[in-house]
Every structure is written in C-alpha cells, then in structure tokens.
Design a protein around this motif. Sequence first.
Motif, PDB file in Angstrom:
ATOM      1  N   ARG A 101       0.826  -1.208   0.000  1.00 15.13           N
ATOM      2  CA  ARG A 101       0.000   0.000   0.000  1.00 15.13           C
ATOM      3  C   ARG A 101       0.857   1.254   0.000  1.00 15.13           C
TER       4      ARG A 101
ATOM      5  N   MET B 141       0.961   4.058  -2.813  1.00 12.48           N
ATOM      6  CA  MET B 141       0.688   5.446  -2.480  1.00 12.48           C
ATOM      7  C   MET B 141       1.807   6.353  -2.986  1.00 12.48           C
TER       8      MET B 141
ATOM      9  N   MET C 298       4.649   5.595   7.501  1.00 12.73           N
ATOM     10  CA  MET C 298       3.590   4.588   7.534  1.00 12.73           C
ATOM     11  C   MET C 298       4.165   3.186   7.654  1.00 12.73           C
TER      12      MET C 298
ATOM     13  N   PHE D  98      -0.127  13.832   8.195  1.00 10.18           N
ATOM     14  CA  PHE D  98      -0.531  12.429   8.279  1.00 10.18           C
ATOM     15  C   PHE D  98      -2.053  12.325   8.326  1.00 10.18           C
TER      16      PHE D  98
ATOM     17  N   ARG E  46      -3.680  13.388   4.957  1.00 12.86           N
ATOM     18  CA  ARG E  46      -3.439  12.465   3.841  1.00 12.86           C
ATOM     19  C   ARG E  46      -4.051  11.093   4.054  1.00 12.86           C
ATOM     20  N   THR E  47      -4.124  10.629   5.306  1.00 13.57           N
ATOM     21  CA  THR E  47      -4.615   9.263   5.554  1.00 13.57           C
ATOM     22  C   THR E  47      -6.000   9.232   6.190  1.00 13.57           C
TER      23      THR E  47
ATOM     24  N   PHE F 273      -3.661   4.913  12.836  1.00 17.91           N
ATOM     25  CA  PHE F 273      -3.135   4.117  11.722  1.00 17.91           C
ATOM     26  C   PHE F 273      -2.424   2.880  12.263  1.00 17.91           C
TER      27      PHE F 273
END
Length: 159
Positions: free
Chosen positions: A26, A30, A112, A141, A144-145, A152
């Motif tokens: 992932r 990304m 990440m 963070f 964006r996530t 996370f």
Amino acid sequence: IAASGPSSFTSLDAVRRIVSEEVTLRVRRMLLSPLAVRPSARSRAGSAGRSQVRRAEDMIELIKQHYAEPLSLPLLASMAGIHPSTAASAFRSVLGISLNEYLIRYRLALAMHRLADTADPILDIAFSSGFGSTSRFYDLFKRRTGRTPNQFRLAMSRG
C-alpha cells in the motif's frame, strides 16, 4: 484471531507477515502510483526529454539519500548541480507533481511503513522520517490518511 496453541501462534505470525506485506505494498502504491513517468516526458524526441527524465531521477535519488535532513527545492537543486527552476520544471514535467509533494509522500510512506512494522515511538518516527516538527507530521498524516499516526498503527496491528 485467538491464540490457543502452537499452530495458532504460527497462524498469528502468518497473519502479521501478510498484514506487514500488505502495508508495504500500500505504501509503495501510495508513493509510486501517481508518479509513473508521464508518457509526454517519455515520448519526447531528442536529448531534451531524456535530460528532463535524468534530472528527475537524480533528484529522486537525492531525496532517497537525504530525506531525513531538512530539504528544499533550492538545496536539492544545488546538490544536483542545476538551477532550482530547472529542477522544478524537470520534476513536474516527468512526474506530474512538485518536488515538495514527492518529498512529503516519500516521508509519509516511510513513516507509515515504520508505524505498521515497529513499535518505535511516533515522535522518533516523525523526526527520523524527515519531519521537522511533530505538529507538521500529525497534520500532514491526518490530512493524507484520514487517521492520526496512532490510529493508523492500531488499525494495522488489528489486521
């Protein structure tokens, strides 16, 4: 997954490995999916197109080597031996995003990966990934996530 014996432990290890590999993929997607060399840059005839691609590749390599340090377009351009406007133009024409956007994505991808694979303190991850302040790291963070770094990490540990 409830652990109830030696075979369960092996299954739990397998699940953790799969989750870790999925996170790695992932993160790579990304970072790289929107960054494939644009056809217009690839198909340009002559040395001008090739030199743009080479310059962008040089800048990417410098980012890989120095991501944890404070970086800016002028500094990276100087390290590459080119003018900042030439560096910015090459990067945008080849990758379709700014050098700064690439740097943010690169640093976030590294963070990440570490959040998913280690128990390292979030503060350490933020600074070692090249973010100069925790507030900037948390802000980027979350934007964006859609999650905080801790959220996370918890989501990744649950599988």
